[in-house]
Every structure is written in structure tokens, then in C-alpha cells.
Enzyme design. Structure first.
Site, PDB file in Angstrom:
ATOM      1  N   ASP A  26       0.655  -1.088  -0.061  1.00 52.37           N
ATOM      2  CA  ASP A  26       0.061   0.252  -0.083  1.00 52.37           C
ATOM      3  C   ASP A  26       0.968   1.538   0.457  1.00 52.37           C
ATOM      4  OD1 ASP A  26      -2.213   1.482   0.260  1.00 52.37           O
ATOM      5  OD2 ASP A  26      -2.313   1.533   1.954  1.00 52.37           O
ATOM      6  N   ARG A  39      -0.864   8.970  -9.886  1.00 52.89           N
ATOM      7  CA  ARG A  39      -0.349   8.075  -9.472  1.00 52.89           C
ATOM      8  C   ARG A  39      -0.182   6.581 -10.142  1.00 52.89           C
ATOM      9  NH1 ARG A  39      -3.975   7.207  -5.105  1.00 52.89           N
ATOM     10  NH2 ARG A  39      -4.617   4.730  -5.688  1.00 52.89           N
ATOM     11  N   HIS A  43       2.772   3.721  -8.754  1.00 48.94           N
ATOM     12  CA  HIS A  43       1.919   2.013  -8.944  1.00 48.94           C
ATOM     13  C   HIS A  43       3.983   1.505 -10.195  1.00 48.94           C
ATOM     14  CE1 HIS A  43      -1.161   2.211  -7.745  1.00 48.94           C
ATOM     15  NE2 HIS A  43      -1.879   2.892  -8.427  1.00 48.94           N
ATOM     16  N   ASN A  74     -10.462  -3.429  -6.404  1.00 50.07           N
ATOM     17  CA  ASN A  74      -9.582  -2.698  -7.512  1.00 50.07           C
ATOM     18  C   ASN A  74     -10.218  -2.362  -8.715  1.00 50.07           C
ATOM     19  OD1 ASN A  74      -6.263  -3.389  -6.153  1.00 50.07           O
ATOM     20  ND2 ASN A  74      -7.918  -1.440  -5.374  1.00 50.07           N
TER      21      ASN A  74
HETATM   22  C1  FPP Z   1      -1.673   0.084  -3.142  1.00 49.83           C
HETATM   23  O1  FPP Z   1      -1.020   1.362  -3.466  1.00 49.83           O
HETATM   24  C2  FPP Z   1      -1.328  -0.648  -4.262  1.00 49.83           C
HETATM   25  C3  FPP Z   1      -1.530  -1.501  -5.586  1.00 49.83           C
HETATM   26  C4  FPP Z   1      -4.163  -1.185  -5.909  1.00 49.83           C
HETATM   27  C5  FPP Z   1      -1.931  -1.686  -6.577  1.00 49.83           C
HETATM   28  C6  FPP Z   1      -0.350  -2.515  -6.354  1.00 49.83           C
HETATM   29  C7  FPP Z   1       0.326  -3.065  -7.449  1.00 49.83           C
HETATM   30  C8  FPP Z   1       1.523  -2.583  -7.528  1.00 49.83           C
HETATM   31  C9  FPP Z   1       2.755  -3.411  -6.263  1.00 49.83           C
HETATM   32  C10 FPP Z   1       2.550  -2.587  -9.376  1.00 49.83           C
HETATM   33  C11 FPP Z   1       2.017  -3.620  -9.817  1.00 49.83           C
HETATM   34  C12 FPP Z   1       2.568  -5.089  -9.414  1.00 49.83           C
HETATM   35  C13 FPP Z   1       3.004  -5.711 -10.257  1.00 49.83           C
HETATM   36  C14 FPP Z   1       2.558  -7.537  -9.526  1.00 49.83           C
HETATM   37  C15 FPP Z   1       4.058  -5.910 -11.128  1.00 49.83           C
HETATM   38  P1  FPP Z   1      -2.754   2.652  -3.881  1.00 49.83           P
HETATM   39  O2  FPP Z   1      -2.653   3.001  -4.898  1.00 49.83           O
HETATM   40  O3  FPP Z   1      -3.803   2.479  -2.528  1.00 49.83           O
HETATM   41  O4  FPP Z   1      -2.016   3.272  -2.521  1.00 49.83           O
HETATM   42  P2  FPP Z   1      -2.170   4.718  -1.755  1.00 49.83           P
HETATM   43  O5  FPP Z   1      -3.087   3.990  -0.107  1.00 49.83           O
HETATM   44  O6  FPP Z   1      -1.917   5.492  -1.301  1.00 49.83           O
HETATM   45  O7  FPP Z   1      -3.796   5.495  -2.643  1.00 49.83           O
END
Ligand code: FPP
Length: 264
Positions: A26, A39, A43, A74
Site C-alpha cells: 500500500d 498515481r 504503481h 480495485n
Molecule cells: C495500493 O496502493 C497498491 C495497489 C492497489 C496496487 C499494487 C500494484 C503494484 C505494487 C504494482 C504492480 C504490481 C505488480 C505485481 C507488478 P494505493 O494505490 O492504494 O496507494 P494509496 O493508498 O497511497 O492511494
């Protein structure tokens, strides 16, 4: 034997490495926001952290690493973000293929995989197949995954089998459910790490969490380093897991300071 972490301030005991580590990644969005970036940039940086953590866990001898990469919820994010995440996922699977196969890693994915775009499934399925006999470590991506949805799917299948006369309802117990959970084919998670400062489980691996040790890190996922991973594992190693039993070693019983003060 102690394995020094890169910053040499945390020591991880080589013989008590958690067998199954699961991570709620996260903080990508906030990482980007802090830099006035879209954003998606968070990622992208987050996928570099994925690469680093797979390597770090393999080096430590972790047998299974499960990463919460995309939840069933998501899908409700803006289309542009969902599309970018799917593209990153495809890029990751293509770029890591050789490293995964070359290092004896078995690649797996759990969740409602039928919902993933064809372009992702087209690289995911062959990698799963090509790596199925590897046994150095299992890397599982939870994709379009929800813990409640997983439990519901298992319940649905068991109900169907009871109706078809294939099993008797009396055979359904906690162990049978456990055996049917795709996310637990590598065993229960021993250590669950959540980055990004929030302290919640967000529908991850619900059935398997029963006796997992939880560790919350304030680092945003793109910043989560090998040193942070070692700190999480060192914390795990300092705990006594009791699985509902009485502790073995009284020296390891942690009495919270407030409780100690309240009891004289
Ligand atoms: C949460 O951060 C993260 C995700 C919903 C996606 C996770 C994806 C990756 C780490 C990259 C792609 C994955 C792979 C396996 C290559 P958030 O967007 O909710 O962050 P925030 O809470 O700060 O908004």
C-alpha cells in the site's frame, strides 16, 4: 547464523525465517502524490519494489511470497488506473519471466482470474505452466482477489458437491475448507506485512490469517526497502507464536508496559 541487513542495523536469524510471507503493498498513490506525479507513476515505482522484494525473499530462503497486487474491489478505480495496473502487470510478467524460471521460482496467481484482460492472462498462464515444477520459492500474485470472495467460492463448490452426492455435509470441517482455499496451497501465511501506515487487512487471505503475525510499516510501498523487510522479519523472530496454546518459554511472554504498571 545471523544475516546482516544492508544497513547493518537489523539482524535476521537465518534459521527462523517465516516460511510464507504475505504483503499488502500500500502507498503507491501517496508516493506519487508527494511528488506531484500521476498515481500511475507510484504503481510503476511499486512494481520495481516488487522485483526487489522477490529477490530479497529468495535470498533469505522464504519458501512462499504472496503479494496483494489487485483486489476485487480495485476494479472500481478509475479506468485509466486499472488499465495502467494491468499493463504494469503484463510488463512485470514478461520482464521477470527469465529470472523467475532461472531461479527455480514457481509462479502462481489466485483470485478471480477470469476477470483479467486477455493480454494479462496470455502471459500469466504460460508462466504458471512453465514454472509449475520449480520449488525454490513460490511467488503468488493475488489478482482480482478478495478473501471473502475466495471463501464464498469454496463454499459454493462444496454446496454443489453435497448436492451432487459427492461428499457428505458432515465431512465439511475447518481442514477441508483449508485444503480447498487456493491461496493456502502453500500453507498459512506466517507473517503478513502491510506498508503505507494503515493498520487493516482489507479482505486479504482472511481464512489463512487465523494465526499469522501481523506487521505494519509506515513506509510507502515504493520506498519499502530490503532493510524494512529485514526489520519485519526480525520483529517476527522476536515473537512467540502460541497457536492458541500456552507459551513454551516464559522469557518470551510479552507483558505490555501498561499492564505491567497496572499490576504493580
Ligand atoms: C495500493 O496502493 C497498491 C495497489 C492497489 C496496487 C499494487 C500494484 C503494484 C505494487 C504494482 C504492480 C504490481 C505488480 C505485481 C507488478 P494505493 O494505490 O492504494 O496507494 P494509496 O493508498 O497511497 O492511494
Amino acid at each position: 547464523m545471523l544475516v546482516p541487513s544492508p544497513l547493518m542495523s537489523t539482524f535476521v536469524e537465518a534459521r527462523n525465517i517465516p516460511s510464507h510471507v504475505a504483503i499488502i503493498m500500500d502507498g503507491n498513490g501517496r508516493w506519487a502524490q508527494l511528488r506531484d506525479l500521476p498515481r500511475v507513476a507510484g504503481h510503476r515505482e511499486g512494481s520495481r519494489t516488487v522485483r526487489r522484494m522477490v529477490r530479497a525473499c529468495r535470498r533469505l530462503g522464504v519458501k512462499a511470497l504472496t503479494l496483494y497486487a489487485f483486489s476485487e474491489q480495485n476494479w472500481e478505480r478509475p479506468e485509466i488506473e486499472v488499465d495502467a495496473l494491468m499493463e504494469l502487470l503484463r510488463e512485470f510478467l514478461l520482464s521477470e519471466r527469465d529470472e523467475i524460471l532461472g531461479n527455480g521460482i514457481r509462479f502462481n496467481a489466485v483470485g478471480n482470474l477470469g476477470r483479467l484482460p486477455g493480454l494479462v492472462r496470455a502471459v500469466l498462464e504460460p508462466l504458471k505452466e512453465a514454472s509449475r515444477d520449480n520449488d525454490a520459492m513460490t511467488l503468488t500474485l493475488a489478482l482480482s482477489y478478495g478473501g471473502r470472495e475466495e471463501i464464498a467460492a469454496v463454499a459454493r463448490e462444496l454446496a454443489r458437491q453435497v448436492k451432487a452426492g459427492e461428499i457428505d455435509a458432515s465431512e465439511i470441517d475447518a481442514e477441508l475448507l483449508h485444503r480447498r482455499m487456493p491461496s493456502l496451497s502453500v500453507g498459512d501465511p506466517d507473517l503478513v506485512i502491510r506498508t503505507g501506515g494503515e493498520q487493516r487487512i482489507s479482505n486479504f487471505l482472511l481464512y489463512g490469517l487465523a494465526y499469522a503475525e501481523l506487521y505494519f510499516s509506515n513506509a510507502l510501498w515504493p520506498d519499502f526497502s530490503e532493510h524494512d523487510l529485514h526489520a519485519a522479519i526480525a520483529s517476527f523472530q522476536g515473537r512467540e507464536r502460541r497457536f492458541g496454546l500456552v507459551g513454551q518459554d516464559p522469557r518470551l511472554l510479552t507483558i505490555p508496559p501498561q499492564a505491567r504498571a497496572a499490576n504493580g
